[in-house]
Write a protein that holds these residues in place. Structure first.
Motif, PDB file in Angstrom:
ATOM      1  N   VAL A  19       0.882  -1.156   0.089  1.00 13.60           N
ATOM      2  CA  VAL A  19       0.074   0.035   0.002  1.00 13.60           C
ATOM      3  C   VAL A  19       0.835   1.417   0.059  1.00 13.60           C
ATOM      4  O   VAL A  19       0.751   2.189  -0.559  1.00 13.60           O
ATOM      5  CB  VAL A  19      -0.908   0.025   1.212  1.00 13.60           C
ATOM      6  N   PHE A  20       1.889   1.143   0.828  1.00 15.47           N
ATOM      7  CA  PHE A  20       2.921   2.327   0.898  1.00 15.47           C
ATOM      8  C   PHE A  20       3.497   2.626  -0.428  1.00 15.47           C
ATOM      9  O   PHE A  20       3.789   3.621  -0.994  1.00 15.47           O
ATOM     10  CB  PHE A  20       3.856   2.328   1.985  1.00 15.47           C
ATOM     11  N   LEU A  21       3.978   1.529  -1.271  1.00 11.54           N
ATOM     12  CA  LEU A  21       4.773   1.462  -2.360  1.00 11.54           C
ATOM     13  C   LEU A  21       3.597   2.165  -3.685  1.00 11.54           C
ATOM     14  O   LEU A  21       4.067   2.734  -4.508  1.00 11.54           O
ATOM     15  CB  LEU A  21       5.055   0.330  -2.818  1.00 11.54           C
ATOM     16  N   LEU A  22       2.294   1.727  -3.459  1.00 15.08           N
ATOM     17  CA  LEU A  22       1.427   2.015  -4.424  1.00 15.08           C
ATOM     18  C   LEU A  22       0.806   3.589  -4.329  1.00 15.08           C
ATOM     19  O   LEU A  22      -0.203   3.761  -5.103  1.00 15.08           O
ATOM     20  CB  LEU A  22       0.258   1.092  -4.615  1.00 15.08           C
ATOM     21  N   ILE A  23       1.026   3.983  -3.264  1.00 14.37           N
ATOM     22  CA  ILE A  23       0.393   5.253  -2.770  1.00 14.37           C
ATOM     23  C   ILE A  23       0.705   6.394  -3.872  1.00 14.37           C
ATOM     24  O   ILE A  23      -0.103   7.034  -4.409  1.00 14.37           O
ATOM     25  CB  ILE A  23       0.561   5.778  -1.260  1.00 14.37           C
ATOM     26  N   LYS A  24       2.006   6.434  -4.164  1.00 17.38           N
ATOM     27  CA  LYS A  24       2.379   7.648  -5.115  1.00 17.38           C
ATOM     28  C   LYS A  24       1.919   7.309  -6.766  1.00 17.38           C
ATOM     29  O   LYS A  24       1.320   8.352  -7.122  1.00 17.38           O
ATOM     30  CB  LYS A  24       3.990   7.586  -5.232  1.00 17.38           C
ATOM     31  N   PRO A  25       1.948   5.931  -7.091  1.00 17.50           N
ATOM     32  CA  PRO A  25       1.538   5.832  -8.630  1.00 17.50           C
ATOM     33  C   PRO A  25      -0.165   6.000  -8.462  1.00 17.50           C
ATOM     34  O   PRO A  25      -0.824   6.498  -9.482  1.00 17.50           O
ATOM     35  CB  PRO A  25       1.837   4.433  -8.830  1.00 17.50           C
ATOM     36  N   THR A  27      -1.994   8.022  -6.587  1.00 14.76           N
ATOM     37  CA  THR A  27      -2.096   9.640  -6.662  1.00 14.76           C
ATOM     38  C   THR A  27      -1.937  10.074  -8.023  1.00 14.76           C
ATOM     39  O   THR A  27      -2.665  10.823  -8.542  1.00 14.76           O
ATOM     40  CB  THR A  27      -1.371  10.256  -5.623  1.00 14.76           C
ATOM     41  N   LYS A  28      -1.090   9.782  -8.849  1.00 11.80           N
ATOM     42  CA  LYS A  28      -0.588  10.131  -9.906  1.00 11.80           C
ATOM     43  C   LYS A  28      -1.659   9.769 -10.924  1.00 11.80           C
ATOM     44  O   LYS A  28      -2.359  10.511 -11.807  1.00 11.80           O
ATOM     45  CB  LYS A  28       0.585   9.867 -10.444  1.00 11.80           C
ATOM     46  N   LEU A  29      -2.239   8.505 -10.522  1.00 10.28           N
ATOM     47  CA  LEU A  29      -3.423   8.032 -11.668  1.00 10.28           C
ATOM     48  C   LEU A  29      -4.698   8.753 -11.314  1.00 10.28           C
ATOM     49  O   LEU A  29      -5.523   9.147 -12.221  1.00 10.28           O
ATOM     50  CB  LEU A  29      -3.651   6.487 -11.277  1.00 10.28           C
ATOM     51  N   ALA A  30      -4.977   9.100 -10.060  1.00 13.71           N
ATOM     52  CA  ALA A  30      -6.045   9.970  -9.723  1.00 13.71           C
ATOM     53  C   ALA A  30      -5.825  11.354 -10.304  1.00 13.71           C
ATOM     54  O   ALA A  30      -7.031  11.946 -10.683  1.00 13.71           O
ATOM     55  CB  ALA A  30      -6.186  10.145  -8.283  1.00 13.71           C
ATOM     56  N   GLU A  31      -4.753  12.047 -10.330  1.00  9.43           N
ATOM     57  CA  GLU A  31      -4.446  13.298 -11.098  1.00  9.43           C
ATOM     58  C   GLU A  31      -4.732  13.119 -12.608  1.00  9.43           C
ATOM     59  O   GLU A  31      -5.413  13.880 -13.355  1.00  9.43           O
ATOM     60  CB  GLU A  31      -3.290  13.802 -10.824  1.00  9.43           C
ATOM     61  N   VAL A  32      -4.589  11.866 -13.028  1.00  6.13           N
ATOM     62  CA  VAL A  32      -4.598  11.693 -14.627  1.00  6.13           C
ATOM     63  C   VAL A  32      -5.969  11.731 -14.917  1.00  6.13           C
ATOM     64  O   VAL A  32      -6.624  12.418 -15.622  1.00  6.13           O
ATOM     65  CB  VAL A  32      -4.036  10.442 -15.128  1.00  6.13           C
ATOM     66  N   PHE A  33      -6.916  10.962 -14.012  1.00  8.84           N
ATOM     67  CA  PHE A  33      -8.236  10.899 -14.209  1.00  8.84           C
ATOM     68  C   PHE A  33      -9.084  12.104 -13.781  1.00  8.84           C
ATOM     69  O   PHE A  33     -10.169  12.574 -14.551  1.00  8.84           O
ATOM     70  CB  PHE A  33      -8.802   9.815 -13.118  1.00  8.84           C
ATOM     71  N   ASP A  34      -8.507  12.890 -13.006  1.00  9.85           N
ATOM     72  CA  ASP A  34      -8.991  14.335 -12.731  1.00  9.85           C
ATOM     73  C   ASP A  34      -8.785  15.399 -14.029  1.00  9.85           C
ATOM     74  O   ASP A  34      -9.800  15.917 -14.496  1.00  9.85           O
ATOM     75  CB  ASP A  34      -8.540  14.944 -11.527  1.00  9.85           C
ATOM     76  N   ASN A  35      -7.533  15.179 -14.652  1.00  5.05           N
ATOM     77  CA  ASN A  35      -7.419  15.930 -15.848  1.00  5.05           C
ATOM     78  C   ASN A  35      -8.173  15.627 -16.776  1.00  5.05           C
ATOM     79  O   ASN A  35      -8.694  16.320 -17.647  1.00  5.05           O
ATOM     80  CB  ASN A  35      -5.724  15.976 -16.189  1.00  5.05           C
ATOM     81  N   LEU A  36      -8.780  14.159 -16.951  1.00  5.81           N
ATOM     82  CA  LEU A  36      -9.200  13.348 -18.064  1.00  5.81           C
ATOM     83  C   LEU A  36     -10.722  14.102 -17.928  1.00  5.81           C
ATOM     84  O   LEU A  36     -11.330  14.406 -18.516  1.00  5.81           O
ATOM     85  CB  LEU A  36      -9.380  12.065 -17.877  1.00  5.81           C
TER      86      LEU A  36
END
Length: 149
Positions: A19-25, A27-36
């Protein structure tokens, strides 16, 4: 039961590390979906602008084609006149060629004399003049017939 507790604890720690390793990717994926989301929310307005511009361009093109069509309709009599003049010129030139050919066949005996003395151009000009004289005489006759009636 101790081994089972240790195994569950190891699996829990592994999942926590994952979970700690996947938090950063994530959050980036969440930003991409927000921009989308922002891009797709602007898309209907953009498509509407593009279609309105395309409609304007098509309507102006249609108007231009209609103007060209009316202008061509106005010019079509001129094209008919040019075509008639071309056919008349073709008929005249073919008649002149026939007259020159007939004259050449009649004067075939004098052909050697003509070539020796370089008189081909002169005889051609005389033939053309004679032909024009005959055609003008025929035209005047036809004109007098038309005027009398």
């Amino acid at each position: 039961m101790d081994w089972l507790g240790i195994g569950v604890l190891v699996i829990g720690v592994a999942l926590l590390v994952l979970v700690f390793l996947l938090i950063k990717p994530l959050t980036k994926l969440a930003e991409v979906f927000d921009n989308l989301q922002k891009t797709t929310s602007e898309l209907p307005d953009t498509v509407e602008e593009i279609t309105s511009e395309a409609k304007k361009a098509i309507s102006s093109g249609t108007e231009t084609l209609q103007q060209i069509n009316t202008q061509i309709k106005e010019l079509s009599p001129l094209f008919y006149i040019v075509g008639d003049a071309g056919r008349a010129t073709n008929h005249l030139s073919s008649s002149m060629v026939e007259a020159v050919t007939k004259m050449e066949t009649k004067t075939e005996a004098a052909n050697d004399f003509t070539h020796r003395k370089n008189l081909e151009g002169l005889y051609g000009a005389l033939t053309l003049g004679y032909f024009i004289f005959q055609k003008s005489r025929e035209f005047n006759k036809e004109k007098n017939v038309i005027d009398v009636n």
